[in-house]
Design a protein around this motif. Structure first.
Motif, PDB file in Angstrom:
ATOM      1  N   PRO A  92      80.533 -87.564  10.273  1.00 59.14           N
ATOM      2  CA  PRO A  92      79.111 -87.171  10.272  1.00 59.14           C
ATOM      3  C   PRO A  92      78.464 -87.332  11.640  1.00 59.14           C
ATOM      4  O   PRO A  92      77.545 -86.521  11.931  1.00 59.14           O
ATOM      5  CB  PRO A  92      78.521 -88.449   9.484  1.00 59.14           C
ATOM      6  CG  PRO A  92      79.735 -88.699   8.502  1.00 59.14           C
ATOM      7  CD  PRO A  92      80.838 -88.808   9.432  1.00 59.14           C
ATOM      8  N   TRP A  93      78.707 -87.908  12.749  1.00 59.68           N
ATOM      9  CA  TRP A  93      78.222 -87.994  13.938  1.00 59.68           C
ATOM     10  C   TRP A  93      78.386 -86.466  14.549  1.00 59.68           C
ATOM     11  O   TRP A  93      77.456 -86.059  15.316  1.00 59.68           O
ATOM     12  CB  TRP A  93      78.602 -89.011  14.799  1.00 59.68           C
ATOM     13  CG  TRP A  93      78.214 -90.428  14.425  1.00 59.68           C
ATOM     14  CD1 TRP A  93      77.729 -90.860  13.204  1.00 59.68           C
ATOM     15  CD2 TRP A  93      77.671 -91.479  15.419  1.00 59.68           C
ATOM     16  NE1 TRP A  93      77.370 -92.176  13.148  1.00 59.68           N
ATOM     17  CE2 TRP A  93      77.303 -92.482  14.450  1.00 59.68           C
ATOM     18  CE3 TRP A  93      78.001 -91.673  16.679  1.00 59.68           C
ATOM     19  CZ2 TRP A  93      77.124 -93.615  15.181  1.00 59.68           C
ATOM     20  CZ3 TRP A  93      77.596 -92.760  17.336  1.00 59.68           C
ATOM     21  CH2 TRP A  93      76.827 -94.111  16.450  1.00 59.68           C
ATOM     22  N   VAL A  94      79.678 -86.186  14.666  1.00 60.66           N
ATOM     23  CA  VAL A  94      79.962 -84.623  15.244  1.00 60.66           C
ATOM     24  C   VAL A  94      79.318 -83.746  14.409  1.00 60.66           C
ATOM     25  O   VAL A  94      78.702 -82.824  14.988  1.00 60.66           O
ATOM     26  CB  VAL A  94      81.650 -84.447  15.175  1.00 60.66           C
ATOM     27  CG1 VAL A  94      81.734 -83.130  15.292  1.00 60.66           C
ATOM     28  CG2 VAL A  94      82.309 -85.675  15.899  1.00 60.66           C
ATOM     29  N   GLY A 128      81.867 -91.078   4.447  1.00 60.59           N
ATOM     30  CA  GLY A 128      81.560 -90.022   5.129  1.00 60.59           C
ATOM     31  C   GLY A 128      81.344 -88.905   4.110  1.00 60.59           C
ATOM     32  O   GLY A 128      80.256 -87.893   4.288  1.00 60.59           O
ATOM     33  N   THR A 129      81.706 -88.866   2.899  1.00 57.50           N
ATOM     34  CA  THR A 129      81.113 -88.017   2.110  1.00 57.50           C
ATOM     35  C   THR A 129      79.880 -87.920   1.541  1.00 57.50           C
ATOM     36  O   THR A 129      79.258 -87.077   1.097  1.00 57.50           O
ATOM     37  CB  THR A 129      82.403 -88.113   0.570  1.00 57.50           C
ATOM     38  OG1 THR A 129      82.102 -89.377  -0.055  1.00 57.50           O
ATOM     39  CG2 THR A 129      83.408 -87.805   1.043  1.00 57.50           C
ATOM     40  N   TRP A 130      79.358 -89.206   1.784  1.00 61.45           N
ATOM     41  CA  TRP A 130      77.796 -89.342   1.447  1.00 61.45           C
ATOM     42  C   TRP A 130      76.922 -88.278   2.136  1.00 61.45           C
ATOM     43  O   TRP A 130      75.772 -88.130   1.667  1.00 61.45           O
ATOM     44  CB  TRP A 130      77.150 -90.744   1.794  1.00 61.45           C
ATOM     45  CG  TRP A 130      78.131 -91.831   1.070  1.00 61.45           C
ATOM     46  CD1 TRP A 130      78.858 -91.733   0.084  1.00 61.45           C
ATOM     47  CD2 TRP A 130      77.974 -93.320   1.372  1.00 61.45           C
ATOM     48  NE1 TRP A 130      79.542 -93.014  -0.103  1.00 61.45           N
ATOM     49  CE2 TRP A 130      78.891 -93.984   0.365  1.00 61.45           C
ATOM     50  CE3 TRP A 130      77.357 -94.112   2.277  1.00 61.45           C
ATOM     51  CZ2 TRP A 130      78.905 -95.484   0.656  1.00 61.45           C
ATOM     52  CZ3 TRP A 130      77.381 -95.480   2.399  1.00 61.45           C
ATOM     53  CH2 TRP A 130      77.974 -96.097   1.462  1.00 61.45           C
ATOM     54  N   ASP A 132      68.922 -90.245   5.588  1.00 62.56           N
ATOM     55  CA  ASP A 132      68.873 -91.085   4.725  1.00 62.56           C
ATOM     56  C   ASP A 132      70.205 -91.808   4.750  1.00 62.56           C
ATOM     57  O   ASP A 132      70.391 -92.934   4.347  1.00 62.56           O
ATOM     58  CB  ASP A 132      68.917 -90.123   3.154  1.00 62.56           C
ATOM     59  CG  ASP A 132      67.610 -89.610   3.034  1.00 62.56           C
ATOM     60  OD1 ASP A 132      66.564 -90.057   3.613  1.00 62.56           O
ATOM     61  OD2 ASP A 132      67.423 -88.689   2.044  1.00 62.56           O
ATOM     62  N   VAL A 133      71.402 -90.884   4.841  1.00 61.01           N
ATOM     63  CA  VAL A 133      72.835 -91.592   4.988  1.00 61.01           C
ATOM     64  C   VAL A 133      72.587 -92.664   5.871  1.00 61.01           C
ATOM     65  O   VAL A 133      73.307 -93.846   5.794  1.00 61.01           O
ATOM     66  CB  VAL A 133      73.630 -90.584   5.018  1.00 61.01           C
ATOM     67  CG1 VAL A 133      75.047 -91.104   5.146  1.00 61.01           C
ATOM     68  CG2 VAL A 133      73.758 -89.529   3.726  1.00 61.01           C
ATOM     69  N   PHE A 134      72.279 -92.384   7.174  1.00 68.16           N
ATOM     70  CA  PHE A 134      72.447 -93.099   8.305  1.00 68.16           C
ATOM     71  C   PHE A 134      71.808 -94.490   8.134  1.00 68.16           C
ATOM     72  O   PHE A 134      71.764 -95.719   8.512  1.00 68.16           O
ATOM     73  CB  PHE A 134      72.054 -92.322   9.710  1.00 68.16           C
ATOM     74  CG  PHE A 134      73.214 -91.653  10.118  1.00 68.16           C
ATOM     75  CD1 PHE A 134      74.518 -91.668   9.336  1.00 68.16           C
ATOM     76  CD2 PHE A 134      72.854 -90.624  11.005  1.00 68.16           C
ATOM     77  CE1 PHE A 134      75.554 -90.881   9.951  1.00 68.16           C
ATOM     78  CE2 PHE A 134      73.873 -89.543  11.232  1.00 68.16           C
ATOM     79  CZ  PHE A 134      75.004 -89.528  10.817  1.00 68.16           C
TER      80      PHE A 134
END
Length: 555
Positions: free
Chosen positions: A359-361, A502-504, A526-528
């Motif tokens: 997710p960061w990438v 990560g799927t979130w 939201d996820v982070f």
């Protein structure tokens, strides 16, 4: 810190486990330094630099490919975000688990040199296999028409890399330990130099492979990683004389003697490893649908790797309970319980930490202005920030703990784990906050990513090397090897958890296949935020449990 730091733990960080087992696995044949000598370079055996370059280029290849992988999956083969994150976690989890097998086979049969050469060959073929990209998928991400043959080549290439890492990764560090006598004062310095090779390779890979892969084509990036791995392997083979005979098989004759169908044990190991590669090839792409068994909860699909991880975890739990029921003293039981608690919680830390390759990438690619000081980065290159901060933070943290210890302020193992989780959570807080700072162009400054990496690596410095020290300090002697194996295994579990978490952050593209930065910022915010609270809550829990765990260590 409770207890001494194990030999070789001068430089902290995730890769510290490469040489954390040195006291167990790399004791020289004789307590004195080897008689043979090919001379020294800068005060160390030349073999150190042979190992340094081999590991540097192996890490260059591994991290370069990993930096590109999510983008390659989602942009070239049109994998959905969710499937990209899951494969990234599955592959990395296997790559961190298989070194347990490679180290065992090298110790008992192959010897470290042969294991490194065989693992290196698998890595070269795997990286070059990744260079075959086939036809780009057509259509919308997650629904594209893919080149099935190219995808299968990719899966097999990933399997080759995973098994290759299993043979090379644990054994190259063991060779370094064998170049020195146990009492040689240069030993810790040698591992510090070796560790720098790891981080130089990791930094260069993200910058160079990331640039080539994005700028000139995926295949060129992967191919470059393979070529550099090949050069590293060639110099290892050419420089074998500098290893002073310390990496050879324990029983060469038994290794060469026919064992089955006229084949020697050595060739049976090689053939068995190729069979294992085929198995991993299938494991990487196998899903199991549990919907019929979980209809009330909606049902879901899991990877075969997750099932295997669960079975291994349960098996480890049964072994640990049986161990506690043996004739251990009350103090030994208490310390082992504390150690297992630290090992288990480390999986959550790594599950959060490894979002940096998923997710960061994706966030960097979709929502960030990647220009700093007139230079424009690409999303893959942002993964270099982590390795850079590891290099910058290593010496300050190595200096910090003795200073705190002298003042009676050095936190205990559980407290340090708590701080590691808090820092990890705060790193996600930085990125969550950044989603509300987009400029008129709808993009967020890459400086927020740089700050997040600084906070994340601070957490790594507090937790990763401390966990390695805890294993050697808290474990009973007869179980040190198994508990170190448990640490590695839960690092692998962390990678798998990272893929699932990560799927979130998965985002469905619009009808035209695009993903707007505004939509992505909402999802990542939201996820982070959720991941921030998970890290902070886990850290607070560790602080709350610290008095109890400290008491268990002392009773």
């Amino acid at each position: 810190m409770v207890g001494p730091t194990p030999r070789g733990l001068k430089a902290p960080g995730r890769e510290g486990w490469l040489y954390s087992a040195v006291p167990e696995r790399s004791v020289p044949v004789n307590p004195a330094a080897p008689v043979a000598s090919t001379g020294e370079l800068l005060g160390h055996p030349k073999g150190l630099y042979v190992c340094f370059l081999t590991e540097m280029w192996e890490r260059f290849a591994f991290y370069g490919m990993k930096a590109l992988l999510f983008l390659y999956l989602t942009q070239h083969h049109k994998f959905s975000d969710a499937n990209g994150y899951l494969l990234l976690g599955t592959y990395a989890g296997l790559a961190y688990a298989l070194p347990l097998l490679g180290g065992l086979l090298a110790d008992r049969y192959l010897g470290m040199r042969k294991a490194v050469v065989f693992g290196g060959l698998l890595l070269v073929f795997g990286q070059l296999g990744m260079a075959y990209t086939g036809e780009a998928a057509s259509g919308i991400q997650g629904q594209g028409v893919v080149d099935g043959f190219a995808v299968q080549v990719m899966y097999f290439a990933l399997a080759l890399i995973g098994v290759g890492v299993g043979f090379l990764k644990p054994n190259i560090s063991t060779i370094v330990g064998r170049l020195y006598a146990d009492t040689d004062p240069r030993r810790d310095s040698a591992f510090t130099i070796f560790y720098m090779g790891i981080n130089v390779g990791a930094t260069l890979s993200s910058l160079v492979v990331g640039y080539v892969g994005i700028q000139y084509g995926w295949g060129y990036g992967f191919g470059l990683a393979g070529v550099m791995m090949a050069l590293g392997l060639v110099q290892f083979i050419v420089g074998r004389k500098h290893l002073l005979g310390q990496a050879e098989p324990a029983d060469p004759e038994a290794l060469k003697a026919p064992l089955f169908a006229g084949l020697s044990r050595e060739w049976l190991i090689y053939l068995g490893s190729l069979v294992l590669t085929v198995v991993v090839w299938q494991v990487l792409q196998t899903r199991i649908n549990f919907a019929p068994l979980t209809a009330l909860a909606g049902g879901h699909e899991v990877t075969l790797t997750e099932v295997v991880a669960l079975v291994l975890g349960l098996g480890l739990g049964v072994w640990f309970i049986r161990l506690l029921l043996t004739d251990l003293s009350r103090v030994e039981k208490g310390r082992m319980v504390v150690l297992m608690a630290l090992i288990v919680i480390s999986a959550l830390f790594w599950g959060l930490y490894e979002q940096s390759y998923g997710p960061w990438v994706a966030m960097a690619e979709r929502t960030m202005d990647l220009t700093t000081f007139g230079l424009t980065w690409n999303a893959a290159q942002t993964t270099a920030f982590g390795a850079i901060f590891v290099i910058l933070f290593s010496l300050p943290f190595a200096w910090l703990w003795p200073k705190l210890d002298k003042r009676g302020l050095n936190p205990s193992y559980p407290a340090k784990f708590g701080w590691g989780l808090v820092f990890c959570g705060l790193a996600f807080g930085v990125l969550a906050f950044s989603t509300g700072t987009a400029g008129e162009d709808g993009l967020v400054s890459v400086w927020w990513m740089i700050l997040a990496y600084a906070v994340l690596v601070a957490g790594e410095m507090v937790l990763s090397p401390i966990g390695l020290s805890a294993v050697t300090t808290l474990s009973i002697k007869r179980a040190v090897g198994l508990m170190m194996g448990a640490w590695f295994l839960f690092s692998a579990f962390g990678e798998i958890i990272a893929g699932r978490m990560g799927t979130w952050a998965a985002i469905e593209p619009e009808a035209d296949g695009s993903i707007s930065s505004a939509k992505a910022l909402v999802v990542y915010g939201d996820v982070f935020t959720d991941m921030m609270w998970i890290g902070l809550a886990a850290g607070v829990l560790m602080f709350a449990l610290t008095p109890v765990l400290k008491r268990l260590m002392k009773e």
